[in-house]
Scaffold this active site. Sequence first.
Site, PDB file in Angstrom:
ATOM      1  N   ASP A  89       0.677  -8.527   9.369  1.00 12.63           N
ATOM      2  CA  ASP A  89       1.455  -7.465   9.802  1.00 12.63           C
ATOM      3  C   ASP A  89       2.961  -8.080  10.008  1.00 12.63           C
ATOM      4  O   ASP A  89       2.800  -9.240  10.410  1.00 12.63           O
ATOM      5  CB  ASP A  89       0.827  -6.862  11.120  1.00 12.63           C
ATOM      6  N   TYR A 130      15.799   4.421  12.667  1.00 13.38           N
ATOM      7  CA  TYR A 130      15.338   3.690  11.370  1.00 13.38           C
ATOM      8  C   TYR A 130      16.627   3.075  10.788  1.00 13.38           C
ATOM      9  O   TYR A 130      16.396   2.031  10.404  1.00 13.38           O
ATOM     10  CB  TYR A 130      14.465   4.627  10.708  1.00 13.38           C
ATOM     11  N   THR A 151       0.732  -1.244  -0.017  1.00 14.16           N
ATOM     12  CA  THR A 151       0.025   0.104  -0.076  1.00 14.16           C
ATOM     13  C   THR A 151       0.730   1.271   0.108  1.00 14.16           C
ATOM     14  O   THR A 151       0.436   2.404  -0.048  1.00 14.16           O
ATOM     15  CB  THR A 151      -1.166   0.032   1.154  1.00 14.16           C
ATOM     16  N   GLU A 201      20.177   5.219   3.980  1.00 13.78           N
ATOM     17  CA  GLU A 201      20.436   5.656   5.291  1.00 13.78           C
ATOM     18  C   GLU A 201      21.264   4.823   6.275  1.00 13.78           C
ATOM     19  O   GLU A 201      21.864   5.327   7.317  1.00 13.78           O
ATOM     20  CB  GLU A 201      18.966   5.806   6.131  1.00 13.78           C
ATOM     21  N   SER A 205      18.542   0.708   2.760  1.00 16.92           N
ATOM     22  CA  SER A 205      18.326   2.042   2.509  1.00 16.92           C
ATOM     23  C   SER A 205      19.738   2.504   2.373  1.00 16.92           C
ATOM     24  O   SER A 205      20.755   2.108   3.538  1.00 16.92           O
ATOM     25  CB  SER A 205      17.624   2.545   3.645  1.00 16.92           C
TER      26      SER A 205
END
Length: 337
Positions: free
Chosen positions: A64, A154, A11, A133, A131
């Site tokens: 989930d 994160y 999503t 990051e 990522s």
Amino acid sequence: MSRVALITGITGQDGSYLSELLLDKGYTVHGLKRRSSSFNTERIDRIDVHPRNPDARLFLHYSDLSDAGSLVALLRDIQPDEIYNLGAQSHVRVSFDIPSYTADVTGMGALRLLEAARLAGVDSRFYQASSSEMFGSTPPPQREESPFHPRSPYACAKVFAYWAAVNYRESYGMHCSNGILFNHESPRRGENFVTRKISRAVARIEAGIQDTLYLGNQDAVRDWGYAPEYMEAVWLTLQQDAPGDYVVATSEGHTVREFVEAAFAHVGLDSDKYVVTDPAYFRPAEVDALIGDYSKARRELGWAPKTHFTDLVRVMVDADRQLLEDERMGRLVRVDR
Ligand code: NDP
Ligand code: GDR
């Protein structure tokens, strides 16, 4: 027989583009969606997923990344050829506010999915959305061998997930690959990431319904690419005979300020009149500069970016101008630009 893929994070921005790409290639696509008190499938609503449609090839399932049992059950039932783990609490600033949750979903979630694949006994290729990051304070250009120095909860979680994927590859011989993706944007980008925040504000200021754009650190340098093209690289990664880890980037760095100036200039406005720095958007630790070296992806995947900075800014601002126009005219807005 069509190939079967499972996408977590279907999503989100990337999940929506990846599902379209896979459907175009003839895949049957299963996506994991979270229970939410409001609709959260806006980005994929243009694809007909109604169970009554006999031609539907996209199926959504409640699950989930924090729920191991549901992941095992899903994998056992679907038996996917390819698993794309895009699900995450993906906002860096927010990860400082909810660090444990971020670690659980973004880090442990990847491990749960890997372990679920192992326990369910599926023979699937696995893609982990890693990522840039993770490089954090390591100076550019960052490539696959560059050391990780994460600067947020994160990024710490993404480093854990990266190594979990490598570990399942080395321990169990699973076909697990990491895409180390640098920032990639689009009109479907969440509105609280900086590029979309800017493009939306420019459209609203031009239309006279917003006066000011409040931003944090505008000196940060990012390597911004176009999300749909990055999903090509994601797919190509899992088509390789051998698993591997790939930097996906444009190799061009620009400051947030440059993005702001280009976006305002595109509609003939001077950003200095509208942008105000608000320390509320500063992060406890910032990542100053990320610029990726995608040589390995070009060499081994045959991938290269096509959309560069100026075009990306233009595409995003124009899409938000059109979105605003559609909203004002009361037109049904499809999020497929
Ligand atoms: P988004 O934030 O747009 O999408 C994140 C997705 O993860 C959404 O579908 C969201 O669901 C889902 N999700 C959140 N929490 C859970 C959970 N507990 N269980 C299952 N699913 C969950 O991110 P992007 O599409 O931009 O990014 C995709 C992935 O790539 C992420 O892992 C991100 O960290 C990573 N990444 C992104 C980059 C970028 O520049 N976009 C660069 C590098 C890596 P919901 O819609 O219900 O919120
Ligand atoms: P980033 O993206 O942290 O790089 O993570 P974001 O757009 O949030 O920030 C980019 C840079 O802009 C600065 N900034 C602001 N950021 C936001 N969100 N809002 C502001 O008002 C603002 N003002 C300045 C930030 O400080 C930062 O330096 C994204 C996410 O998609 C991650 O999931 C992904 O892993 C990385 O990109 C690569």
